[in-house]
Scaffold this motif. Structure first.
Motif, PDB file in Angstrom:
ATOM      1  N   LYS A  11     -56.965 -23.495 -24.739  1.00  0.00           N
ATOM      2  CA  LYS A  11     -55.673 -23.079 -24.202  1.00  0.00           C
ATOM      3  C   LYS A  11     -55.983 -22.408 -22.870  1.00  0.00           C
ATOM      4  O   LYS A  11     -56.778 -21.461 -22.823  1.00  0.00           O
ATOM      5  CB  LYS A  11     -54.990 -22.093 -25.143  1.00  0.00           C
ATOM      6  CG  LYS A  11     -53.696 -21.543 -24.606  1.00  0.00           C
ATOM      7  CD  LYS A  11     -53.116 -20.517 -25.576  1.00  0.00           C
ATOM      8  CE  LYS A  11     -51.896 -19.850 -24.989  1.00  0.00           C
ATOM      9  NZ  LYS A  11     -51.416 -18.759 -25.864  1.00  0.00           N
ATOM     10  N   CYS A  13     -54.361 -20.450 -19.637  1.00  0.00           N
ATOM     11  CA  CYS A  13     -53.211 -19.735 -19.076  1.00  0.00           C
ATOM     12  C   CYS A  13     -53.539 -19.379 -17.632  1.00  0.00           C
ATOM     13  O   CYS A  13     -54.499 -18.654 -17.375  1.00  0.00           O
ATOM     14  CB  CYS A  13     -52.911 -18.465 -19.866  1.00  0.00           C
ATOM     15  SG  CYS A  13     -52.385 -18.790 -21.557  1.00  0.00           S
ATOM     16  N   GLU A  60     -48.083 -20.466 -16.294  1.00  0.00           N
ATOM     17  CA  GLU A  60     -47.916 -21.314 -17.479  1.00  0.00           C
ATOM     18  C   GLU A  60     -49.218 -21.425 -18.263  1.00  0.00           C
ATOM     19  O   GLU A  60     -50.302 -21.202 -17.730  1.00  0.00           O
ATOM     20  CB  GLU A  60     -47.473 -22.728 -17.085  1.00  0.00           C
ATOM     21  CG  GLU A  60     -46.098 -22.805 -16.497  1.00  0.00           C
ATOM     22  CD  GLU A  60     -45.680 -24.232 -16.191  1.00  0.00           C
ATOM     23  OE1 GLU A  60     -44.462 -24.439 -16.088  1.00  0.00           O
ATOM     24  OE2 GLU A  60     -46.536 -25.124 -16.042  1.00  0.00           O
ATOM     25  N   CYS A  61     -49.086 -21.816 -19.537  1.00  0.00           N
ATOM     26  CA  CYS A  61     -50.221 -22.088 -20.414  1.00  0.00           C
ATOM     27  C   CYS A  61     -50.132 -23.520 -20.923  1.00  0.00           C
ATOM     28  O   CYS A  61     -49.039 -24.051 -21.078  1.00  0.00           O
ATOM     29  CB  CYS A  61     -50.214 -21.143 -21.624  1.00  0.00           C
ATOM     30  SG  CYS A  61     -50.398 -19.410 -21.217  1.00  0.00           S
TER      31      CYS A  61
END
Length: 104
Positions: A11, A13, A60-61
């Motif tokens: 993930k 970010c 945003e991620c």
């Protein structure tokens, strides 16, 4: 990738521009290869890959694949589920990654 490479799913970010992040989006077609800082003296270059047509704006991620082209022993020790690290452009931190899966 080659036998000398190692890949992860993470993930990512991106920091907002107002907090020192990038001014524009990143596109993951093998052309974005920032530095990856796991908190020790060595920085590693890794290509960030995303699905075709996908991009991330500052703030945003998203889920990405990171391909490290050289399997350094120190790097391998740092790659485990849940591990966070800094994504940098030069000395500037532009994002924070969290490992979701190590591919081998």
């Amino acid at each position: 990738m080659t036998n000398n490479s190692i890949s992860i799913i993470a993930k990512l970010c991106l920091l907002p521009t107002k907090k020192g992040g990038r001014k524009g989006p990143i596109f993951g077609h093998g052309s974005y290869r920032p530095n990856h800082n796991f908190g020790h003296k060595s920085l590693y270059i890794g290509f960030i890959e995303m699905q075709e047509g996908f991009y991330l704006e500052p703030g945003e991620c998203g889920k990405v694949r990171v391909d490290f082209l050289i399997r350094h022993e120190e790097l391998i020790k740092e790659l485990y589920h849940g591990r966070e690290w800094y994504v940098q452009e030069g000395a500037k931190v532009v994002g924070i990654g969290t490992i979701l899966e190590v591919l081998d």
